[in-house]
Design an enzyme around this catalytic site. Structure first.
Site, mmCIF file in Angstrom:
data_model
loop_
_atom_site.group_PDB
_atom_site.id
_atom_site.type_symbol
_atom_site.label_atom_id
_atom_site.label_comp_id
_atom_site.label_asym_id
_atom_site.label_seq_id
_atom_site.Cartn_x
_atom_site.Cartn_y
_atom_site.Cartn_z
ATOM 1 C CG HIS A 256 10.042 1.906 -8.569
ATOM 2 N ND1 HIS A 256 10.973 1.257 -7.539
ATOM 3 C CD2 HIS A 256 8.981 2.087 -7.904
ATOM 4 C CE1 HIS A 256 10.264 1.359 -6.254
ATOM 5 N NE2 HIS A 256 8.969 1.680 -6.497
ATOM 6 C CG ASN A 258 9.428 3.383 -2.337
ATOM 7 O OD1 ASN A 258 9.239 3.195 -1.369
ATOM 8 N ND2 ASN A 258 10.003 2.349 -2.992
ATOM 9 N NE ARG A 260 8.970 1.735 2.594
ATOM 10 C CZ ARG A 260 9.685 1.308 1.596
ATOM 11 N NH1 ARG A 260 9.785 2.080 0.479
ATOM 12 N NH2 ARG A 260 10.705 0.334 1.825
ATOM 13 N NE ARG A 411 -8.055 6.884 -5.186
ATOM 14 C CZ ARG A 411 -7.519 7.344 -6.294
ATOM 15 N NH1 ARG A 411 -6.317 6.911 -6.723
ATOM 16 N NH2 ARG A 411 -8.234 7.967 -7.143
#
Length: 451
Positions: A256, A258, A260, A411
Site C-alpha cells: 500500500h 499514498n 497527498r 464514491r
C-alpha cells in the site's frame, strides 16, 4: 490508507469550472497521443524504475505556517483508499486527528531547483498518463509553476508508472475509470481484477476542490490549525495518489502507498498547505531478505534528506497501522508521515517526490522474486486469514474510510478499492507453535527493525 491532496481554488485563473477536466484539454492530449503513437496509447514504453528525483526535507507535519525546526503535534493520518474519492478525500484528511511525535526539521541537502529542471513540458509528460489529467491541460500549462499543478503531475506520473510495472508483470490491463465530483474536481481510478498475478490491484488519483464544510473546519481547528474564512467559507484543494495491491500468490506481499497534498486559502488570501503519505508492506510469511530490500529502499530515500527521517517515520508507520483489538500490526510497516509543511514548500515537495519514486523499485523486485513460488492450500488459507485482518483495520480504524462512508455523496467504489476480492475469518484461529504462520504472527505482535 488513502491518498488525497488539497489545493486552494484560485480566484482568478482557477474557477470551479476550469478546474474540471474539459473537452478541449482531453482533445489536446488525444492529438499528441495520435501524433506520436500508432496505437494512441497513454502508456509509452515499459520503463518502471525510479526517476532519480532529488530529495530534501521531511518532518512529521505541522499545524500551520510555523517556523522550520519546530516540533509539531496533531498529525493528519489518512488511511485506506478513501482519500481517492472526493468526499472521502476531504473527510478522511480532516478526520484523522491522531497525535504522533514530530521529527525535527532538516536543512536542505541539495538545490531544490534540480527537481524543477526535471519536470519538463506539461503536454509531453501528459502523454504518459493513464488518461488525461483531472485538471484541464491548458490550465496546467498556464500554471506550471504552482504547487498544485506540480503535485497533480507527480501523482499522475506515479499512477502511470506503477500501473505500467504491474501490467508488465501480470499481463493484464487496468480498467481506467474517470469520475467527476459535482462540487469540484474528480479522479481517475485504475483497477485490475482477476489477473494472472494480482487478484486485485488498484491505483487511484483524486484532485478535488471547493469549500470546506463547517464540520470539516471544526475538526481542523481542533487539531490546532488557525483558520480564518470569509463569510464562513474556506476554499480548499486536495489531491493525491493511493494504491493497494493484493497478489494471488501468498508468497508475494500486499503493498500500500499514498502521497497527498492539502491547501486552503484564508480570508486575507494567505494559504496553509501540507503534505502527507507513506508506503507499507503486508506479507503473509516472514522473508527477511524481502523486508530488508523494502525498508532499505525507503531508508535510502529518507537518508538523502535527514538520517532521522527513516527511524521516525518507520515508528510512526508501525503505530498507525496497528490493529488494537488484535494486538498486532497490519504488516511489517514502512514509512508514514503527515502535516509536513516546512522548512519550505519546495523542499517538502522534493521529499514527497523522492518517496513517490520508490514505489516501484521497493516492490516490483519482490514480486518478480516470488512470481513462480509454489504454495499449498494451507498457505492460501493463511493468506485469506491475514486478508481478514487487513479488512478489519481498514473498516475499523482507517479514519479516511470511516469518514468517507459516513459522508453523503462519497464514491463508495473508490473508498472500498483497498479491500481484497476474497478474505477469511476463522473462529478462534491460532497458528501452531513453531510454524511459519506463528513466526509471522510474532513479527506482527512485536515489530522488528529490518535495516
Amino acid at each position: 490508507m488513502a491518498t488525497i491532496v488539497f489545493c486552494t481554488v484560485n480566484k482568478t485563473a482557477r474557477s470551479t469550472a476550469t478546474r474540471c477536466s474539459s473537452a478541449s484539454g482531453r482533445e489536446t492530449l488525444r492529438q499528441f497521443s495520435s501524433a506520436h503513437s500508432p496505437s494512441a496509447t497513454w502508456l509509452p514504453g515499459a520503463r518502471w524504475f525510479s526517476r532519480g528525483t532529488g530529495v530534501r526535507f521531511m518532518s512529521h507535519g505541522t499545524a500551520g505556517r510555523a517556523a522550520a525546526g519546530r516540533i509539531r503535534r496533531g498529525a493528519l493520518a489518512l488511511g485506506g483508499a478513501a482519500a481517492v474519492t472526493a468526499a472521502a478525500a476531504v473527510a478522511g484528511l480532516l478526520a484523522n486527528a491522531n497525535h504522533f511525535p514530530r521529527a525535527h526539521m532538516a536543512t536542505r541537502v541539495s538545490p531544490a531547483a534540480e527537481d524543477r529542471e526535471q519536470e519538463g513540458d506539461i503536454v509531453e509528460r501528459c502523454r504518459g498518463f493513464m488518461c488525461p489529467p483531472v485538471t484541464d491541460i491548458n490550465v496546467l500549462q498556464g500554471s506550471k509553476e504552482e504547487m498544485r499543478t506540480r503535485m497533480e503531475m507527480l501523482i499522475m506520473e506515479t499512477q502511470a508508472e506503477f500501473c505500467r510495472a504491474l501490467q508488465e508483470v501480470d499481463g493484464g490491463t487496468f480498467k481506467v475509470d474517470r469520475w467527476d465530483r459535482k462540487e469540484g474536481g474528480g479522479g481517475i481510478s485504475c483497477v485490475m481484477q482477476d489477473g494472472k498475478v494480482f487478484e486485485k490491484a488498484g491505483v487511484n488519483v483524486s484532485v478535488v476542490f471547493g469549500h470546506l464544510t463547517e464540520e470539516a473546519a471544526k475538526q481542523m481547528r481542533s487539531r490546532g490549525k488557525v483558520l480564518k474564512g470569509k463569510d464562513g467559507k474556506l476554499p480548499f484543494c486536495a489531491m493525491g495518489v493511493s494504491s493497494v495491491i493484493h497478489p494471488k500468490n501468498p508468497h508475494i506481499p500486499t503493498v500500500h502507498f499514498n502521497y497527498r497534498y492539502f491547501e486552503i486559502e484564508e480570508e486575507d488570501g494567505a494559504k496553509q498547505w501540507w503534505f502527507g503519505g507513506g508506503t507499507d508492506l503486508t506479507p503473509v510469511y516472514v522473508n527477511k531478505e524481502d523486508a530488508f530490500q523494502f525498508h532499505n529502499t525507503l531508508k535510502e530515500a529518507c537518508d538523502k534528506h535527514h538520517s532521522q527521517y527513516y527511524p521516525d517515520f518507520k515508528k510512526w508507520c508501525d503505530r498507525y497501522f496497528y490493529i488494537r483489538h488484535r494486538g498486532e500490526t497490519r504488516g511489517i510497516g514502512g514509512i508514514f508521515f503527515d502535516d509536513l509543511d516546512s522548512p519550505s514548500q519546495e523542499e517538502a515537495f522534493s521529499f514527497v517526490k523522492s518517496c513517490a519514486g520508490t514505489v516501484v523499485p521497493c516492490y516490483l523486485p519482490i514480486v518478480y522474486k516470488h512470481l513462480n513460488d509454489s504454495f499449498t492450500d494451507e498457505e492460501k488459507d493463511w493468506q485469506q486469514v491475514r486478508r481478514g485482518r487487513y479488512v478489519e483495520f481498514n473498516l475499523v480504524y482507517d479514519r479516511g474510510v470511516k469518514f468517507g462512508l459516513a459522508t453523503p455523496g462519497s464514491r463508495i467504489e473508490s473508498i472500498l478499492m483497498s479491500l481484497p476480492l476474497t478474505a477469511r475469518w476463522e473462529y478462534m484461529h491460532e497458528p501452531a507453535k513453531g510454524s511459519l504462520e506463528a513466526e509471522m504472527l510474532e513479527v506482527l505482535r512485536n515489530p522488528k527493525e529490518w535495516v
